[in-house]
Design a protein around this motif. Structure first.
Motif, PDB file in Angstrom:
ATOM      1  N   GLU A  55       0.944   5.531  60.550  1.00  0.00           N
ATOM      2  CA  GLU A  55       2.133   5.144  59.802  1.00  0.00           C
ATOM      3  C   GLU A  55       1.861   4.030  58.801  1.00  0.00           C
ATOM      4  OE1 GLU A  55       5.016   4.196  62.736  1.00  0.00           O
ATOM      5  OE2 GLU A  55       5.384   6.295  63.322  1.00  0.00           O
ATOM      6  N   ASP A  56       0.906   3.141  59.073  1.00  0.00           N
ATOM      7  CA  ASP A  56       0.666   2.003  58.186  1.00  0.00           C
ATOM      8  C   ASP A  56      -0.473   2.240  57.204  1.00  0.00           C
ATOM      9  OD1 ASP A  56      -1.373   2.038  59.997  1.00  0.00           O
ATOM     10  OD2 ASP A  56      -1.130  -0.037  60.666  1.00  0.00           O
ATOM     11  N   ASP A  57      -1.027   3.446  57.151  1.00  0.00           N
ATOM     12  CA  ASP A  57      -2.088   3.810  56.198  1.00  0.00           C
ATOM     13  C   ASP A  57      -3.343   2.960  56.347  1.00  0.00           C
ATOM     14  OD1 ASP A  57      -0.766   5.924  55.052  1.00  0.00           O
ATOM     15  OD2 ASP A  57       0.178   4.697  53.506  1.00  0.00           O
ATOM     16  N   LYS A  58      -3.569   2.429  57.527  1.00  0.00           N
ATOM     17  CA  LYS A  58      -4.819   1.715  57.793  1.00  0.00           C
ATOM     18  C   LYS A  58      -5.859   2.687  58.327  1.00  0.00           C
ATOM     19  CE  LYS A  58      -3.583  -3.099  58.727  1.00  0.00           C
ATOM     20  NZ  LYS A  58      -3.621  -4.178  59.747  1.00  0.00           N
ATOM     21  N   ALA A  59      -7.107   2.263  58.272  1.00  0.00           N
ATOM     22  CA  ALA A  59      -8.157   3.067  58.892  1.00  0.00           C
ATOM     23  C   ALA A  59      -7.969   3.068  60.407  1.00  0.00           C
ATOM     24  CB  ALA A  59      -9.529   2.509  58.529  1.00  0.00           C
TER      25      ALA A  59
ATOM     26  N   GLY B 248      -6.706  -6.722  62.422  1.00  0.00           N
ATOM     27  CA  GLY B 248      -6.157  -6.917  61.097  1.00  0.00           C
ATOM     28  C   GLY B 248      -6.821  -6.100  60.015  1.00  0.00           C
ATOM     29  N   VAL B 249      -7.952  -5.483  60.317  1.00  0.00           N
ATOM     30  CA  VAL B 249      -8.676  -4.691  59.324  1.00  0.00           C
ATOM     31  C   VAL B 249      -8.475  -3.199  59.549  1.00  0.00           C
ATOM     32  CG1 VAL B 249     -10.949  -4.182  58.360  1.00  0.00           C
ATOM     33  CG2 VAL B 249     -10.385  -6.513  59.046  1.00  0.00           C
TER      34      VAL B 249
ATOM     35  N   GLY C 162      -5.347   6.350  54.684  1.00  0.00           N
ATOM     36  CA  GLY C 162      -4.661   7.449  54.021  1.00  0.00           C
ATOM     37  C   GLY C 162      -5.040   8.818  54.522  1.00  0.00           C
ATOM     38  N   CYS C 163      -6.025   8.913  55.409  1.00  0.00           N
ATOM     39  CA  CYS C 163      -6.458  10.203  55.947  1.00  0.00           C
ATOM     40  C   CYS C 163      -5.652  10.527  57.199  1.00  0.00           C
ATOM     41  CB  CYS C 163      -7.956  10.157  56.272  1.00  0.00           C
ATOM     42  SG  CYS C 163      -8.544  11.581  57.218  1.00  0.00           S
TER      43      CYS C 163
ATOM     44  N   ILE D 270     -16.191   3.654  55.697  1.00  0.00           N
ATOM     45  CA  ILE D 270     -14.791   3.987  55.935  1.00  0.00           C
ATOM     46  C   ILE D 270     -13.868   3.139  55.066  1.00  0.00           C
ATOM     47  CG2 ILE D 270     -13.010   4.275  57.688  1.00  0.00           C
ATOM     48  CD1 ILE D 270     -15.515   6.060  58.010  1.00  0.00           C
ATOM     49  N   LEU D 271     -14.095   1.810  55.054  1.00  0.00           N
ATOM     50  CA  LEU D 271     -13.220   0.911  54.300  1.00  0.00           C
ATOM     51  C   LEU D 271     -13.699   0.683  52.874  1.00  0.00           C
ATOM     52  CD1 LEU D 271     -12.553  -1.742  57.087  1.00  0.00           C
ATOM     53  CD2 LEU D 271     -11.115   0.179  56.423  1.00  0.00           C
TER      54      LEU D 271
END
Length: 703
Positions: A167-171, A200-201, A242-243, A269-270
């Protein structure tokens, strides 16, 4: 050698040898396909489909634990009653198959995911105890793993809450575990360190193999559709930001260490470039000297030599408009250098190099993500910050923004030092730092006023955050510099260097929010008409500039600024002002440039694509349909080549026959023509008579 007819044959027949070579050359492709088919069926298929442990016990695949137990008891009873003792290797295989298939967790992992983590135990026992009796071998062969994922305080993800992690578009980094795995137990402490470094990342979670639905979705698939994990468990995989599909899923296949895993996540990844390491010698020449003057230099002194953690690299990316970053390895023999130059006692430490001549700010000890963000917020600016496009709003020195004192502030000021990067500019910056420190006065305004009553307006405005001190690069921001100074000797301060003279200048910009008083509506309308005629627009705030022409004495500068503030707060000034030029955005550090990001992103995609292609090929190579397909292709090639050669032989024989016929046809035609001519008498004109004479022609027509 004589034939039955009495003829002699030559000892070597070059015609037959060349025909064999041509035949082999013609049938090379089908022969190669046939050989590949045989090799695949005899070598590749047996390796990819070895006998299962069910085959060892002689029972159908996926038999229940009760059936496994009965089969084991039957085999052991037969061996005990038999006179001949079976080989020890067979005994070990049966014992291992029994222990594996009667353990409910290990049987599940083997049946569904083909995971056999204790295979090395079997090979080790077979190698060192091949000649011993089963009673001499230490049983059981498989030791129960003392590992329970629930006790590790993991954040578990199941099929029910899996989608909520996107939901938060984080990895998202996932670890696949099994409670029956000793490797997962050994990896648990490493995983806890990784979790702390990624707070946090990236989002983090653990999936247990008992959640079959989610585990099968995340697993790789063989050609038969059977799920598997290439390196067993623990298995690490990540979804980039975003995946939300398995199509963009990345699988980690490297060493299970903190440094390797976090570097893989940060880089692949990031998409965070690495922060380089510098030696004691290269730190000064390649980092401090070559870094841009407006950036704060941040040096991480490491004792372990590990790469920058993801949260440091993410923070370095976020603060790239303010600072540049580098790493250095601490060595005991170089401790004197670190102490004398930076004031560092030991590693780990973080050093902030700010304005020229200012002592470095040193933070000793290790930091976590939240601590590092707080440290960066405190030290992202120089002691005297630079006015740039990225800092103008934050400093309150922008006609589009508001004062640092808040949106309700009507009037505020910015004292700016402008000049080209030079020793003169550094000296003026040092002077303005002393002015700033004097006005700060450790928060005791009364002491400042008692010492110099004329400095009260400046001290009060500085405390109220209505007065900001900054410096401006007159070369990089030449339009902004020329607009505010606008004097005959502006070229000594603004624009490219034209001579040996560099002059740093101090000026104060007064900002005032355009009043909303109805009395000024007529003036506003007049200003709007004037702006329309001259194709200009007014700024949201009006500005006035006062230039300083005095000495570099601190007290004199403070009195001058105080007088500017006193007059500016008491006078009513019309709000109209021509539009000020915008500050030019400056490039960030090269490692965070767009081209660098594109290069890293493309390299990552190529690497991921190639590794994915290799993995896909290795998965498909064990497909049992490949062997028959190769055989069919070989037979079809044989048939096509034979058919083409037969057609060519037929066509060549027909061509020879036609050629013979064509050679016979002209003679027959000539004979037919000669026979036909004999039926007619010769023409008088065909041949000349023997007694014929040619009459001479006269010159005259009459004759």
């Amino acid at each position: 050698m004589a034939t039955p007819g009495g003829r002699q044959l030559p000892p070597n027949n070059p015609i037959s040898a060349s025909s064999v070579k041509s035949t082999l050359k013609a049938y090379f492709v089908p022969l190669l396909l046939l050989a590949a088919s045989i090799f695949f069926q005899l070598v590749v298929v047996p390796r990819n489909f070895p006998p299962s442990y069910y085959d060892v016990l002689g029972i159908p695949k996926y038999s229940s634990i009760e059936e496994v137990t009965r089969a084991y008891e039957r085999i052991t009873s037969e061996w005990n009653s038999s006179v001949e003792v079976p080989p020890t290797v067979d005994l070990i295989k049966v014992q291992y198959a029994y222990e594996l298939l009667t353990n409910q967790i290990l049987k599940r992992d083997y049946d569904i995911y083909n995971i056999d983590e204790h295979l090395d135990v079997l090979e080790n026992v077979k190698e060192h105890h091949s000649g011993k009796h089963l009673s001499e071998i230490d049983l059981p062969l498989i030791r129960d793993a003392s590992f329970d994922p629930i006790d590790q305080d993991y954040e578990f993800i199941n099929a029910g809450n899996f989608l909520s992690k996107f939901e938060d578009d984080k990895a998202l980094l996932l670890q696949i575990v099994s409670s029956g795995s000793n490797r997962c137990a050994q990896f648990s402490e490493t995983w806890k360190r990784i979790v702390n470094l990624l707070k946090g990342v990236s989002n983090i979670g653990v999936v247990d193999l008992s959640d079959v639905q989610l585990s099968v979705y995340l697993a790789e698939k063989k050609s038969s559709g059977k799920p598997f994990f290439r390196s067993g468990v623990p298995a690490l995989l990540a979804f980039p930001p975003g995946c939300k599909s398995s199509k963009c899923l990345h699988r980690y296949e490297g060493e299970l260490s903190v440094d390797a895993i976090t570097d893989w996540l940060a880089t692949n990844i990031l998409n965070l470039p690495r922060i380089p390491y510098y030696s004691k010698e290269s730190l000064v020449h390649n980092f401090l000297v070559k870094s841009k003057p407006h950036l704060v230099k941040v040096i991480f002194i490491s004792k372990s030599g590990e790469r920058a953690t993801p949260f440091i690299r993410q923070a370095a990316k976020d603060y790239s408009p303010y600072a540049t970053f580098g790493f250095a390895l601490w060595k005991e023999e170089e401790s004197t250098f670190w102490w004398n130059v930076f004031g560092v006692e030991s590693a780990p430490a973080i050093v902030f190099m700010k304005d020229p001549g200012v002592q470095p700010v040193v933070y000793q000890g290790s930091t976590n993500s939240s601590m590092f963000i707080d440290i960066m917020e405190k030290n992202k600016h120089h002691v005297l910050p630079q006015l740039r496009n990225a800092t103008s709003m934050e400093l309150g020195c922008d006609v589009q923004g508001y004062s640092r004192a808040g949106i309700d502030t009507k009037i505020w000021y910015c004292a700016l030092i402008a000049g080209r990067p030079s020793q003169e500019l550094n000296k003026m910056r040092e002077t303005m730092r002393r002015v700033q420190e004097t006005l700060s006065g450790n928060g005791k305004i009364d002491d400042i006023v008692d010492q110099d009553p004329l400095s009260a307006p400046a001290a009060l405005a500085h405390e109220q955050k209505r007065l900001t001190f900054a410096w401006l690069d007159g070369e990089a921001q030449h339009r902004y510099c020329f607009f505010h100074i606008h004097s005959e000797d502006s070229y000594e301060t603004c624009g490219p260097r034209r001579g040996m003279t560099d002059v740093a200048r101090l000026f104060v910009v007064r900002y005032e929010m355009n009043p909303k008083d109805e009395k000024l509506d007529t003036q506003k309308q007049t200003n709007n008409i004037f702006n329309a005629l001259h194709h200009t627009e007014s700024d949201p705030v009006s500005t006035l500039v006062a230039k300083y022409n005095g000495s570099t004495d601190t007290s004199e500068i403070i009195r001058w600024i105080s007088q500017i503030i006193k007059d500016g707060d008491s006078r009513e000034i019309p709000p109209f002002k021509t539009k000020a030029p915008e500050l030019v955005p400056e490039d960030s550090s090269h490692i965070w440039s767009k081209s660098s990001k594109k290069f890293i992103s493309s390299g990552k995609n190529v690497k991921s694509w190639s590794s994915g292609l290799i993995s896909s090929l290795s998965n498909q190579i064990g497909d049992p349909r490949i062997g028959p397909s190769l055989l069919l292709a070989a037979l079809m090639s044989f048939g096509l080549i034979w058919l083409n050669s037969s057609r060519s032989t037929q066509s060549s024989s027909q061509n020879e026959a036609n050629q013979i016929k064509d050679e016979d046809k002209p003679s027959r035609r000539s004979r037919s023509r000669s026979g036909a001519n004999q039926l007619f008498p010769p023409s008088l004109t065909d041949s000349e008579p023997k007694d014929a004479q040619q009459l001479p022609l006269s010159d005259s027509d009459s004759e």
